[in-house]
Design an enzyme around this catalytic site. Structure first.
Site, PDB file in Angstrom:
ATOM      1  N   ARG A  37      37.722   1.586  43.585  1.00  0.00           N
ATOM      2  CA  ARG A  37      37.151   1.336  42.422  1.00  0.00           C
ATOM      3  C   ARG A  37      37.532   0.205  41.666  1.00  0.00           C
ATOM      4  NH1 ARG A  37      37.908   6.920  42.234  1.00  0.00           N
ATOM      5  NH2 ARG A  37      36.167   8.158  42.716  1.00  0.00           N
ATOM      6  N   HIS A  67      40.367   2.095  55.169  1.00  0.00           N
ATOM      7  CA  HIS A  67      38.874   1.813  54.936  1.00  0.00           C
ATOM      8  C   HIS A  67      38.945   0.601  53.829  1.00  0.00           C
ATOM      9  CE1 HIS A  67      34.547   1.775  53.963  1.00  0.00           C
ATOM     10  NE2 HIS A  67      34.524   2.564  54.896  1.00  0.00           N
ATOM     11  N   TYR A  70      34.922  -0.497  48.446  1.00  0.00           N
ATOM     12  CA  TYR A  70      33.515  -0.588  48.405  1.00  0.00           C
ATOM     13  C   TYR A  70      32.914  -1.562  47.531  1.00  0.00           C
ATOM     14  CZ  TYR A  70      33.731   4.291  50.519  1.00  0.00           C
ATOM     15  OH  TYR A  70      33.969   5.211  51.186  1.00  0.00           O
ATOM     16  N   GLU A 144      31.762  -2.284  59.908  1.00  0.00           N
ATOM     17  CA  GLU A 144      31.017  -0.735  60.245  1.00  0.00           C
ATOM     18  C   GLU A 144      29.504  -0.926  60.172  1.00  0.00           C
ATOM     19  OE1 GLU A 144      30.710   3.271  57.710  1.00  0.00           O
ATOM     20  OE2 GLU A 144      32.381   1.955  57.374  1.00  0.00           O
ATOM     21  N   HIS A 215      33.299   6.729  62.962  1.00  0.00           N
ATOM     22  CA  HIS A 215      33.201   7.851  61.646  1.00  0.00           C
ATOM     23  C   HIS A 215      32.178   9.042  62.211  1.00  0.00           C
ATOM     24  CE1 HIS A 215      34.352   4.527  58.565  1.00  0.00           C
ATOM     25  NE2 HIS A 215      35.387   5.031  59.171  1.00  0.00           N
ATOM     26  N   ASP A 228      22.090   6.550  53.357  1.00  0.00           N
ATOM     27  CA  ASP A 228      23.429   6.931  53.558  1.00  0.00           C
ATOM     28  C   ASP A 228      24.037   8.148  52.957  1.00  0.00           C
ATOM     29  OD1 ASP A 228      26.146   7.216  54.420  1.00  0.00           O
ATOM     30  OD2 ASP A 228      26.753   5.244  53.085  1.00  0.00           O
ATOM     31  N   HIS A 230      26.016  11.868  53.663  1.00  0.00           N
ATOM     32  CA  HIS A 230      26.837  12.396  54.840  1.00  0.00           C
ATOM     33  C   HIS A 230      26.564  13.899  54.634  1.00  0.00           C
ATOM     34  CE1 HIS A 230      29.794   8.707  55.443  1.00  0.00           C
ATOM     35  NE2 HIS A 230      28.593   8.314  55.400  1.00  0.00           N
ATOM     36  N   GLU A 260      34.173  11.706  57.305  1.00  0.00           N
ATOM     37  CA  GLU A 260      34.034  11.521  56.145  1.00  0.00           C
ATOM     38  C   GLU A 260      32.989  12.342  55.393  1.00  0.00           C
ATOM     39  OE1 GLU A 260      34.543   6.767  55.974  1.00  0.00           O
ATOM     40  OE2 GLU A 260      32.619   7.301  56.762  1.00  0.00           O
TER      41      GLU A 260
END
Length: 293
Positions: A37, A67, A70, A144, A215, A228, A230, A260
Protein backbone atom coordinates in the site's frame (compact mmCIF):
# COMPACT_ATOMS: atom_id res chain seq x y z
CA UNK A 1 5.47 -32.66 -9.42
CA UNK A 2 4.05 -29.19 -8.80
CA UNK A 3 5.33 -27.33 -5.74
CA UNK A 4 2.26 -26.37 -3.70
CA UNK A 5 2.09 -23.46 -1.26
CA UNK A 6 0.55 -20.11 -0.43
CA UNK A 7 1.10 -16.37 -0.14
CA UNK A 8 2.42 -15.90 3.40
CA UNK A 9 2.58 -12.81 5.59
CA UNK A 10 5.76 -10.84 6.18
CA UNK A 11 4.26 -8.69 8.95
CA UNK A 12 7.02 -8.37 11.50
CA UNK A 13 9.74 -9.15 8.98
CA UNK A 14 10.50 -11.61 6.19
CA UNK A 15 11.21 -14.58 8.52
CA UNK A 16 7.54 -14.52 9.56
CA UNK A 17 6.67 -15.97 6.16
CA UNK A 18 8.98 -18.93 6.78
CA UNK A 19 7.15 -19.68 10.05
CA UNK A 20 3.78 -19.64 8.27
CA UNK A 21 5.15 -21.73 5.40
CA UNK A 22 6.34 -24.37 7.85
CA UNK A 23 2.96 -24.50 9.62
CA UNK A 24 1.24 -25.02 6.25
CA UNK A 25 3.84 -27.57 5.04
CA UNK A 26 4.45 -25.42 1.97
CA UNK A 27 6.73 -26.53 -0.83
CA UNK A 28 6.47 -23.05 -2.36
CA UNK A 29 5.80 -19.63 -0.90
CA UNK A 30 4.98 -16.13 -2.12
CA UNK A 31 5.59 -12.93 -0.14
CA UNK A 32 5.41 -9.16 -0.38
CA UNK A 33 8.85 -7.60 -0.05
CA UNK A 34 7.33 -4.36 1.27
CA UNK A 35 3.95 -2.90 2.13
CA UNK A 36 1.77 -3.24 -0.95
CA UNK A 37 0.00 0.00 0.00
CA UNK A 38 3.07 2.23 0.02
CA UNK A 39 5.66 3.32 -2.51
CA UNK A 40 8.60 3.39 -0.09
CA UNK A 41 10.88 0.40 0.49
CA UNK A 42 12.12 0.02 4.07
CA UNK A 43 15.66 -1.10 4.85
CA UNK A 44 16.12 -4.73 5.84
CA UNK A 45 16.86 -5.36 9.50
CA UNK A 46 20.22 -6.89 10.33
CA UNK A 47 20.12 -10.63 9.63
CA UNK A 48 16.58 -10.46 8.18
CA UNK A 49 17.46 -11.82 4.75
CA UNK A 50 19.57 -14.61 6.23
CA UNK A 51 16.82 -15.52 8.70
CA UNK A 52 14.32 -15.66 5.86
CA UNK A 53 16.46 -17.94 3.73
CA UNK A 54 17.40 -20.22 6.62
CA UNK A 55 13.79 -20.46 7.80
CA UNK A 56 12.57 -21.43 4.35
CA UNK A 57 15.31 -24.05 4.04
CA UNK A 58 14.31 -25.57 7.40
CA UNK A 59 10.66 -25.56 6.32
CA UNK A 60 11.52 -27.48 3.14
CA UNK A 61 10.38 -24.71 0.80
CA UNK A 62 11.83 -25.18 -2.68
CA UNK A 63 10.17 -22.37 -4.67
CA UNK A 64 10.19 -18.73 -3.50
CA UNK A 65 8.19 -15.96 -5.18
CA UNK A 66 7.68 -12.29 -4.42
CA UNK A 67 4.62 -10.34 -5.55
CA UNK A 68 5.06 -6.78 -6.70
CA UNK A 69 3.32 -3.79 -5.14
CA UNK A 70 -0.23 -3.25 -6.42
CA UNK A 71 0.38 0.50 -6.78
CA UNK A 72 2.88 -0.06 -9.59
CA UNK A 73 1.66 0.64 -13.13
CA UNK A 74 4.55 0.39 -15.57
CA UNK A 75 2.17 1.44 -18.37
CA UNK A 76 1.17 4.69 -16.65
CA UNK A 77 1.06 7.82 -18.79
CA UNK A 78 1.13 10.35 -15.94
CA UNK A 79 4.78 11.32 -15.45
CA UNK A 80 4.69 11.32 -11.66
CA UNK A 81 2.95 7.93 -11.43
CA UNK A 82 5.19 6.48 -14.13
CA UNK A 83 8.33 7.54 -12.24
CA UNK A 84 7.07 6.23 -8.91
CA UNK A 85 6.08 2.95 -10.58
CA UNK A 86 9.42 2.40 -12.26
CA UNK A 87 11.38 3.39 -9.16
CA UNK A 88 9.30 1.05 -6.98
CA UNK A 89 9.53 -1.83 -9.45
CA UNK A 90 13.27 -1.36 -9.73
CA UNK A 91 13.64 -1.34 -5.94
CA UNK A 92 11.60 -4.54 -5.64
CA UNK A 93 13.63 -6.28 -8.34
CA UNK A 94 16.84 -5.34 -6.54
CA UNK A 95 15.45 -6.45 -3.16
CA UNK A 96 14.32 -9.77 -4.66
CA UNK A 97 17.83 -10.34 -5.99
CA UNK A 98 19.35 -9.34 -2.64
CA UNK A 99 17.12 -11.67 -0.62
CA UNK A 100 17.50 -14.63 -2.98
CA UNK A 101 13.96 -14.74 -4.40
CA UNK A 102 13.47 -17.00 -7.44
CA UNK A 103 11.00 -14.71 -9.23
CA UNK A 104 9.18 -11.38 -8.88
CA UNK A 105 5.57 -11.61 -10.07
CA UNK A 106 3.89 -8.37 -11.10
CA UNK A 107 0.80 -6.99 -12.84
CA UNK A 108 1.74 -5.32 -16.15
CA UNK A 109 -0.64 -2.45 -15.42
CA UNK A 110 -3.19 -0.45 -17.42
CA UNK A 111 -2.73 1.78 -20.47
CA UNK A 112 -5.46 4.20 -19.26
CA UNK A 113 -6.57 5.14 -22.76
CA UNK A 114 -3.16 5.44 -24.42
CA UNK A 115 -3.69 2.20 -26.33
CA UNK A 116 -2.38 -1.32 -25.84
CA UNK A 117 0.75 -1.05 -27.97
CA UNK A 118 1.83 2.14 -26.18
CA UNK A 119 1.22 0.36 -22.88
CA UNK A 120 3.22 -2.67 -23.98
CA UNK A 121 6.17 -0.45 -24.87
CA UNK A 122 6.11 1.34 -21.51
CA UNK A 123 6.04 -1.99 -19.66
CA UNK A 124 8.92 -3.27 -21.81
CA UNK A 125 10.99 -0.18 -21.00
CA UNK A 126 10.50 -0.82 -17.28
CA UNK A 127 11.48 -4.46 -17.72
CA UNK A 128 14.67 -3.56 -19.58
CA UNK A 129 15.64 -1.16 -16.81
CA UNK A 130 15.07 -3.76 -14.09
CA UNK A 131 16.92 -6.47 -16.01
CA UNK A 132 19.91 -4.19 -16.43
CA UNK A 133 19.88 -3.21 -12.75
CA UNK A 134 19.88 -6.87 -11.66
CA UNK A 135 22.31 -8.19 -14.26
CA UNK A 136 23.97 -11.38 -13.04
CA UNK A 137 21.17 -12.17 -10.55
CA UNK A 138 19.00 -15.27 -10.87
CA UNK A 139 15.69 -13.55 -10.11
CA UNK A 140 13.12 -13.81 -12.90
CA UNK A 141 10.55 -11.11 -13.72
CA UNK A 142 7.16 -12.70 -14.34
CA UNK A 143 4.24 -10.91 -15.98
CA UNK A 144 0.92 -12.04 -14.50
CA UNK A 145 -2.10 -12.46 -16.77
CA UNK A 146 -4.97 -10.08 -16.02
CA UNK A 147 -8.70 -10.61 -15.47
CA UNK A 148 -9.55 -7.79 -17.88
CA UNK A 149 -10.98 -4.97 -15.81
CA UNK A 150 -10.79 -1.54 -17.44
CA UNK A 151 -7.74 -1.04 -19.64
CA UNK A 152 -5.52 -3.59 -17.89
CA UNK A 153 -2.90 -5.24 -20.06
CA UNK A 154 -2.28 -8.96 -20.32
CA UNK A 155 -5.71 -10.55 -20.60
CA UNK A 156 -4.51 -12.43 -23.71
CA UNK A 157 -1.43 -14.61 -23.57
CA UNK A 158 -0.14 -13.11 -26.81
CA UNK A 159 -0.05 -9.77 -24.96
CA UNK A 160 2.35 -11.19 -22.37
CA UNK A 161 4.48 -12.58 -25.19
CA UNK A 162 4.45 -9.18 -26.92
CA UNK A 163 5.73 -7.38 -23.83
CA UNK A 164 8.52 -9.92 -23.40
CA UNK A 165 9.43 -9.56 -27.08
CA UNK A 166 9.64 -5.76 -26.81
CA UNK A 167 11.86 -6.16 -23.73
CA UNK A 168 14.30 -8.28 -25.72
CA UNK A 169 13.03 -11.76 -24.82
CA UNK A 170 15.59 -11.98 -22.03
CA UNK A 171 15.74 -15.52 -20.56
CA UNK A 172 14.92 -14.07 -17.12
CA UNK A 173 11.53 -12.94 -18.38
CA UNK A 174 8.52 -15.20 -18.02
CA UNK A 175 4.90 -15.39 -16.94
CA UNK A 176 2.77 -16.28 -13.94
CA UNK A 177 -0.54 -17.96 -14.74
CA UNK A 178 -3.40 -16.95 -12.45
CA UNK A 179 -6.30 -19.39 -12.83
CA UNK A 180 -8.98 -16.97 -11.60
CA UNK A 181 -7.73 -14.18 -13.87
CA UNK A 182 -7.58 -16.52 -16.86
CA UNK A 183 -11.15 -17.74 -16.33
CA UNK A 184 -12.47 -14.21 -15.77
CA UNK A 185 -10.75 -13.11 -19.00
CA UNK A 186 -12.55 -15.83 -20.97
CA UNK A 187 -10.02 -18.67 -20.98
CA UNK A 188 -12.09 -21.72 -20.03
CA UNK A 189 -10.01 -23.98 -17.80
CA UNK A 190 -13.06 -25.65 -16.26
CA UNK A 191 -13.25 -28.70 -18.57
CA UNK A 192 -10.64 -31.13 -19.85
CA UNK A 193 -11.14 -29.89 -23.41
CA UNK A 194 -11.00 -26.27 -22.34
CA UNK A 195 -7.86 -26.84 -20.28
CA UNK A 196 -6.11 -28.44 -23.24
CA UNK A 197 -7.08 -25.54 -25.50
CA UNK A 198 -5.87 -22.89 -23.03
CA UNK A 199 -2.55 -24.66 -22.51
CA UNK A 200 -2.10 -24.94 -26.28
CA UNK A 201 -2.73 -21.17 -26.54
CA UNK A 202 -0.15 -20.47 -23.84
CA UNK A 203 2.40 -22.73 -25.51
CA UNK A 204 1.81 -21.08 -28.89
CA UNK A 205 2.35 -17.59 -27.51
CA UNK A 206 4.30 -17.36 -24.26
CA UNK A 207 5.57 -21.00 -24.27
CA UNK A 208 4.78 -23.32 -21.37
CA UNK A 209 8.50 -23.41 -20.68
CA UNK A 210 8.26 -19.76 -19.59
CA UNK A 211 5.48 -20.31 -17.06
CA UNK A 212 7.54 -20.12 -13.87
CA UNK A 213 4.73 -19.58 -11.36
CA UNK A 214 1.01 -20.30 -10.98
CA UNK A 215 -1.59 -18.67 -8.74
CA UNK A 216 -4.14 -21.32 -7.79
CA UNK A 217 -7.33 -19.35 -7.26
CA UNK A 218 -10.94 -20.38 -7.86
CA UNK A 219 -13.28 -17.67 -9.21
CA UNK A 220 -16.41 -16.22 -7.62
CA UNK A 221 -17.51 -14.86 -11.01
CA UNK A 222 -18.26 -16.61 -14.29
CA UNK A 223 -16.32 -17.20 -17.47
CA UNK A 224 -15.50 -13.92 -19.20
CA UNK A 225 -16.83 -11.80 -16.30
CA UNK A 226 -13.66 -9.63 -16.34
CA UNK A 227 -13.91 -9.49 -12.53
CA UNK A 228 -10.99 -10.48 -10.30
CA UNK A 229 -12.78 -12.17 -7.38
CA UNK A 230 -10.88 -15.06 -5.80
CA UNK A 231 -12.66 -18.02 -4.20
CA UNK A 232 -11.40 -21.01 -2.26
CA UNK A 233 -10.65 -24.14 -4.27
CA UNK A 234 -13.87 -25.96 -5.16
CA UNK A 235 -16.07 -23.16 -3.80
CA UNK A 236 -16.12 -21.02 -6.94
CA UNK A 237 -17.39 -21.52 -10.47
CA UNK A 238 -14.07 -22.65 -11.93
CA UNK A 239 -14.42 -26.10 -10.39
CA UNK A 240 -11.91 -28.81 -9.50
CA UNK A 241 -11.13 -30.07 -13.00
CA UNK A 242 -8.80 -27.14 -13.64
CA UNK A 243 -6.94 -27.72 -10.38
CA UNK A 244 -6.69 -31.48 -10.90
CA UNK A 245 -5.21 -30.92 -14.35
CA UNK A 246 -2.81 -28.12 -13.47
CA UNK A 247 -1.23 -29.66 -10.35
CA UNK A 248 -0.60 -32.86 -12.32
CA UNK A 249 0.53 -31.35 -15.61
CA UNK A 250 4.01 -32.81 -16.31
CA UNK A 251 4.84 -29.73 -18.39
CA UNK A 252 4.60 -27.68 -15.19
CA UNK A 253 6.55 -30.02 -12.95
CA UNK A 254 8.54 -28.22 -10.22
CA UNK A 255 6.76 -24.91 -10.93
CA UNK A 256 5.81 -23.05 -7.71
CA UNK A 257 2.00 -22.94 -7.42
CA UNK A 258 0.64 -20.75 -4.62
CA UNK A 259 -2.77 -19.93 -3.22
CA UNK A 260 -4.12 -16.39 -2.90
CA UNK A 261 -7.51 -17.52 -1.60
CA UNK A 262 -9.70 -16.12 1.24
CA UNK A 263 -9.84 -17.36 4.80
CA UNK A 264 -6.33 -16.77 6.11
CA UNK A 265 -4.26 -19.73 7.28
CA UNK A 266 -7.34 -21.90 7.88
CA UNK A 267 -8.51 -21.25 4.33
CA UNK A 268 -5.07 -22.13 2.99
CA UNK A 269 -5.02 -25.37 5.01
CA UNK A 270 -8.36 -26.47 3.56
CA UNK A 271 -7.33 -25.58 0.03
CA UNK A 272 -3.91 -27.24 0.30
CA UNK A 273 -5.56 -30.40 1.60
CA UNK A 274 -7.75 -30.49 -1.52
CA UNK A 275 -4.84 -29.79 -3.87
CA UNK A 276 -2.64 -32.45 -2.27
CA UNK A 277 -5.47 -34.95 -2.54
CA UNK A 278 -5.89 -34.14 -6.23
CA UNK A 279 -2.15 -34.46 -6.82
CA UNK A 280 -1.77 -37.64 -4.79
CA UNK A 281 -4.78 -39.30 -6.43
CA UNK A 282 -3.29 -38.75 -9.85
CA UNK A 283 0.09 -40.06 -8.69
CA UNK A 284 -1.54 -43.20 -7.28
CA UNK A 285 -3.53 -43.76 -10.47
CA UNK A 286 -0.36 -43.46 -12.54
CA UNK A 287 1.47 -46.07 -10.43
CA UNK A 288 0.90 -49.71 -11.49
CA UNK A 289 -0.33 -52.10 -8.78
CA UNK A 290 2.20 -54.38 -7.04
CA UNK A 291 3.42 -57.17 -9.26
CA UNK A 292 2.77 -55.21 -12.50
CA UNK A 293 5.82 -53.01 -12.64
Amino acid sequence: MALLGAHCSTAGGLPTAAVEAKSLRCEAVQVFLKSNRQWAMRDLAEGEAEGFREGLARAGVRGVLAHGTYLVNLAATDRAVAKKSRDCFLAEARRAAEVGIDALVFHPGAHLGAGEEAGFRRVAAGLKEALAATKGAKVRLLLENAAGQGTTLGTRFEDLARMMELAGDDPRLGACLDTCHAFAAGHDLSTDGGYDAVMADIDRTVSLGRIHAVHLNDSKQGLGSRLDRHANVGEGVLGRTAFRRIVNDPRLADVPMVLETPGGLDGYRRDLKILRRLRNAASSAASPPPGRR
